[in-house]
Enzyme design. Structure first.
Site, PDB file in Angstrom:
ATOM      1  N   LEU A 104      -5.500  -3.610   6.485  1.00  0.00           N
ATOM      2  CA  LEU A 104      -4.872  -2.555   5.693  1.00  0.00           C
ATOM      3  C   LEU A 104      -5.908  -2.132   4.659  1.00  0.00           C
ATOM      4  O   LEU A 104      -6.646  -2.980   4.127  1.00  0.00           O
ATOM      5  CB  LEU A 104      -3.605  -3.060   4.999  1.00  0.00           C
ATOM      6  CG  LEU A 104      -2.394  -3.329   5.909  1.00  0.00           C
ATOM      7  CD1 LEU A 104      -1.220  -3.870   5.098  1.00  0.00           C
ATOM      8  CD2 LEU A 104      -1.976  -2.092   6.678  1.00  0.00           C
ATOM      9  N   ASP A 105      -5.975  -0.833   4.377  1.00  0.00           N
ATOM     10  CA  ASP A 105      -6.944  -0.336   3.404  1.00  0.00           C
ATOM     11  C   ASP A 105      -6.680  -0.955   2.033  1.00  0.00           C
ATOM     12  O   ASP A 105      -5.565  -1.415   1.753  1.00  0.00           O
ATOM     13  CB  ASP A 105      -6.840   1.188   3.267  1.00  0.00           C
ATOM     14  CG  ASP A 105      -7.226   1.888   4.551  1.00  0.00           C
ATOM     15  OD1 ASP A 105      -7.958   1.285   5.355  1.00  0.00           O
ATOM     16  OD2 ASP A 105      -6.780   3.033   4.743  1.00  0.00           O
ATOM     17  N   VAL A 106      -7.693  -0.875   1.185  1.00  0.00           N
ATOM     18  CA  VAL A 106      -7.581  -1.507  -0.140  1.00  0.00           C
ATOM     19  C   VAL A 106      -6.378  -0.962  -0.929  1.00  0.00           C
ATOM     20  O   VAL A 106      -5.686  -1.711  -1.641  1.00  0.00           O
ATOM     21  CB  VAL A 106      -8.917  -1.374  -0.919  1.00  0.00           C
ATOM     22  CG1 VAL A 106      -9.210   0.057  -1.311  1.00  0.00           C
ATOM     23  CG2 VAL A 106      -8.954  -2.267  -2.124  1.00  0.00           C
ATOM     24  N   HIS A 191      -8.421   3.790   9.935  1.00  0.00           N
ATOM     25  CA  HIS A 191      -7.766   4.690   8.970  1.00  0.00           C
ATOM     26  C   HIS A 191      -6.824   5.670   9.680  1.00  0.00           C
ATOM     27  O   HIS A 191      -6.761   6.857   9.329  1.00  0.00           O
ATOM     28  CB  HIS A 191      -8.794   5.511   8.185  1.00  0.00           C
ATOM     29  CG  HIS A 191      -9.660   4.700   7.267  1.00  0.00           C
ATOM     30  ND1 HIS A 191      -9.190   3.642   6.530  1.00  0.00           N
ATOM     31  CD2 HIS A 191     -10.969   4.822   6.958  1.00  0.00           C
ATOM     32  CE1 HIS A 191     -10.183   3.126   5.819  1.00  0.00           C
ATOM     33  NE2 HIS A 191     -11.262   3.812   6.064  1.00  0.00           N
ATOM     34  N   LYS A 194      -4.057   7.827   7.670  1.00  0.00           N
ATOM     35  CA  LYS A 194      -4.669   8.795   6.735  1.00  0.00           C
ATOM     36  C   LYS A 194      -5.356   9.927   7.499  1.00  0.00           C
ATOM     37  O   LYS A 194      -5.282  11.092   7.107  1.00  0.00           O
ATOM     38  CB  LYS A 194      -5.675   8.081   5.816  1.00  0.00           C
ATOM     39  CG  LYS A 194      -4.993   7.171   4.809  1.00  0.00           C
ATOM     40  CD  LYS A 194      -6.000   6.455   3.953  1.00  0.00           C
ATOM     41  CE  LYS A 194      -5.303   5.478   3.021  1.00  0.00           C
ATOM     42  NZ  LYS A 194      -6.219   4.547   2.384  1.00  0.00           N
TER      43      LYS A 194
END
Ligand code: URA
Length: 234
Positions: A104-106, A191, A194
């Site tokens: 998972l992205d930051v 990603h 997004k």
């Protein structure tokens, strides 16, 4: 020298090096399933409940962990600019080689699965449970701009993403508000969410994962906390 089978189990549980585990086994006060362990007689086995130096463990051959990932943490053992989500786990889990099942992205929050079972991790990441079943991941997102009905339809029909030959479709889209949707995907591209929203001319400002396959983030699990779960994907 032959390693005592109980020492091997303590080591596989992640309690430390062989020396440390030998010391635990022979010299510490261990309670096994509520009874004081006699190392000369008793043998440890998977499923036993241990108490060593006041700390409790259930001996498990494999670990399956569900974490509520907070924002500001990197899903990496070697983070570059933020703390690692692995800092949120106790050292005995890290000693076992627990890995995240995908990233998972930051800035993304929510459900993250971790395990030391390579096959389980592979299934979650590849999104395939069998020939026909796919593992759906459900996200709740807020976009910068209003998400028009046309964009919802485009997400369902498929959008073009750089470096992807095929159109990438959402498995479901539910409208939650003018700028908020719940979106399902069954693939795990870099990603992906997004980029899908960017392909509709909008931008994700908040992203939260609610579900992966049969696992739903429990309401009571606060950000940064984790719980052990059983292995299942549907
Ligand atoms: N898709 C993204 O873009 N980011 C995530 O963290 C997860 C899915």
């Amino acid at each position: 020298m032959k390693v005592h089978p109980s020492v091997k189990i303590l080591q596989a549980q992640g309690l430390g090096s062989r020396k440390i585990c030998e010391n635990f086994f022979w010299n510490s006060e261990i309670f096994c399933n509520g009874k004081r362990l006699d190392p000369e007689i008793d043998l440890l086995k998977w499923g036993d409940e241990l108490k060593i130096d006041g700390q409790s463990y259930v001996l498990k051959e494999r670990l399956y962990i569900l974490m509520n990932k907070p924002a500001g943490y990197e899903t990496s053992h070697k983070p570059s600019r933020h703390p690692s989500i692995f800092n949120l786990l106790p050292s005995y889990m890290l000693n076992r080689g627990v890995q995240a099942a995908g990233r998972l992205d930051v800035d993304t929050t929510g459900l993250l699965l971790l395990s030391d079972d390579g096959q389980f991790i592979h299934k979650v990441i590849s999104g395939k449970r069998g020939e026909q079943h796919q593992i759906e991941k459900i996200y709740r997102l807020t976009a910068d701009d209003v998400i028009p009905d046309l964009a919802v339809q485009r997400l369902l029909d498929g959008v073009e993403l750089d470096d992807e030959e095929e159109l990438i479709c959402a498995s479901r889209v539910e409208r939650l508000g003018p700028r908020e949707i719940r979106l399902g995907i069954t693939t795990g591209k870099y990603h992906q969410v997004k980029r899908m929203i960017a392909a509709t001319g909008n931008r994700v400002v908040q992203l939260h994962r609610e579900r992966v396959g049969a696992y739903t983030l429990p309401q009571h699990l606060k950000e940064g906390l984790y719980m052990e779960v059983d292995p299942m994907l549907f």
